[in-house]
Design an enzyme around this catalytic site. Sequence first.
Site, short mmCIF file in Angstrom:
data_model
loop_
_atom_site.label_atom_id
_atom_site.label_comp_id
_atom_site.label_asym_id
_atom_site.label_seq_id
_atom_site.Cartn_x
_atom_site.Cartn_y
_atom_site.Cartn_z
N GLU A 1 0.84 -1.21 0.00
CA GLU A 1 0.00 0.00 0.00
C GLU A 1 0.87 1.26 0.00
O GLU A 1 0.53 2.27 -0.62
CB GLU A 1 -0.94 0.03 1.21
N ALA A 2 1.99 1.18 0.70
CA ALA A 2 2.90 2.33 0.74
C ALA A 2 3.47 2.61 -0.65
O ALA A 2 3.71 3.76 -1.02
CB ALA A 2 4.02 2.09 1.74
#
EC number: 3.2.2.22
Length: 528
Positions: free
Chosen positions: A164-165
Site C-alpha cells: 500500500e505504501a
Amino acid sequence: QDRPIKFSTEGATSQSYKQFIEALRERLRGGLIHDIPVLPDPTTLQERNRYITVELSNSDTESIEVGIDVTNAYVVAYRAGTQSYFLRDAPSSASDYLFTGTDQHSLPFYGTYGDLERWAHQSRQQIPLGLQALTHGISFFRSGGNDNEEKARTLIVIIQMVAEAARFRYISNRVRVSIQTGTAFQPDAAMISLENNWDNLSRGVQESVQDTFPNQVTLTNIRNEPVIVDSLSHPTVAVLALMLFVCNPPNANQSPLLIRSIVEKSKICSSRYEPTVRIGGRDGMCVDVYDNGYHNGNRIIMWKCKDRLEENQLWTLKSDKTIRSNGKCLTTYGYAPGSYVMIYDCTSAVAEATYWEIWDNGTIINPKSALVLSAESSSMGGTLTVQTNEYLMRQGWRTGNNTSPFVTSISGYSDLCMQAQGSNVWMADCDSNKKEQQWALYTDGSIRSVQNTNNCLTSKDHKQGSTILLMGCSNGWASQRWVFKNDGSIYSLYDDMVMDVKGSDPSLKQIILWPYTGKPNQIWLTLF
C-alpha cells in the site's frame, strides 16, 4: 528473477525506508498514463516476469522474503528459510516462479483484507503499524510459528507497510513519519479509504473523459467526512504513486515496438462515457445558463453552485467534444479574445464554435480559436468569455458534481506543515487542530487559508526566488493558480516553477518559487 529489493529494520531511518519504497515503485512501474505511474499492462508481460521479491530483515541472520505480483502489487506469498507459503488466491503460476526449491505450502486464507481481518480477529484500524510491528512480524514468520491468526495479522502489517505504501504517497508518508518519530500508528479513515479505492481511483484516471471520471470516487478525510473525487484535476489524485493498469487511453500512441498481436489483446478504454457534471471555477462558483433561459444566444454566467443539482448548472461532456446543457451547446460567439460565451442550438451553431477540450490541468480551450474559457469578473453573474490562455486563476476549472473546496493540511519538507501567519506563509510543526494550517483547495486552482478564504497563496513576482505570500484572491492572477502533481510538486503553470522551502531551511520562514529539482524541499503532500 531480479534480485530482491531489500529493507532492514535494523538501524532503519525514515530515509532508508523512503529509498526502499522508491526502489519498489521503480521496479513495479510499467509506464505513465496522464503522467501518473501505472503498473504493467498484463497482456504485455511474460509470466516469468510477473513476480518480484522483497527481502525484509531484522539482522543478517533473520530475514524473510515476500513475493509480489507486479500486475496488481499484491503480496501473493512469503518465504521463511526453506519453507514458503502462498495465499489461497495467489495466481497458479506464482508457485512456478516464486520460491522454487523450497517446501511450498498453501495458506488457508485469501489475500483480501476482508478474509485476513476475519482470520486475524481484528480490523485494519485495530492493528498497529510501524517499525516495531514489522520487526515482530519478520521474527514471527522466520520462527515458523503455526498460528494462523498471527500469520493473518502479520500479513496485514506487511501488505500495508510495503504494497500500500508503494501505491500511495499518503501511506508511505505515514509510515515514514512513524519511523522518524519512533511511534506506532493505526490507519486513519483517509488511509483505509485510499486502500479500499485504489482500483476505483486507477479506473477513474484511466477512463477519464475531458478531465472527468465516469464515476465519482468517495474517499474519507481524517475527520471521517466524505471527499468526493471525480476529476483528474482534483488535488487528491496527486497522492497516487502507482495505479493499477485498467486500460490504455483510446488515443494513446501505441509504441510501434509492441507486437501487433499484443496491442490487439491490450485493453483500450471505452470512449462511450459522457459524464453529466457541474463545472466549477473562479471562487468555487459554477458555470450557469443565465436565468435558466435556453434561447439561442443567451449568455453563460458564473453563479454560486446551487445546493441541489439543477439543469442550468449541469453539463454533459459529449464524445464529439461539445459540452451540453439541456441538449444545447456551450458556444463561443466569436474567435477573438473577449467574445462572450452563450447557449446555442447544436445543429444550427457553427460547429467549431461548439468544440471544447478540457485539459488535465483544468484549462477549457476552444481548439479553433485556441482561446480559453475565462471568468473575467469576480462578481456573481459575470458573463463568461474566451480569452488568450495565460493560465490565470480565473481560467481554472474543475468538473464534477461536488465542486466544494477540498480542505486539508499540506505537509512538506522535514514533515512540517504549511502555516499561514498574517500575510506570510511558512513551515511549522504539523497540528491538525490548528486553523492556520488548514487550506481550502478551490476548483479554480487556488489555495486559500480557511481563516480567510478571500486570501490566496500567491507568488509575489513571476521570477525565480519570488516569495509566496497570501494576497487577495479577487485578482484571479496566474500567480494564484497551482497544480498538485503526482511527483509531489505544487506547480505554477504560468511560471513553470514550483513551491520550494527556501534553501531547505525552514528557519528562514520562506517558501519561494523555484524551478523543479525533485529535492525534498519541493515535495508536498495533502494530509486530508
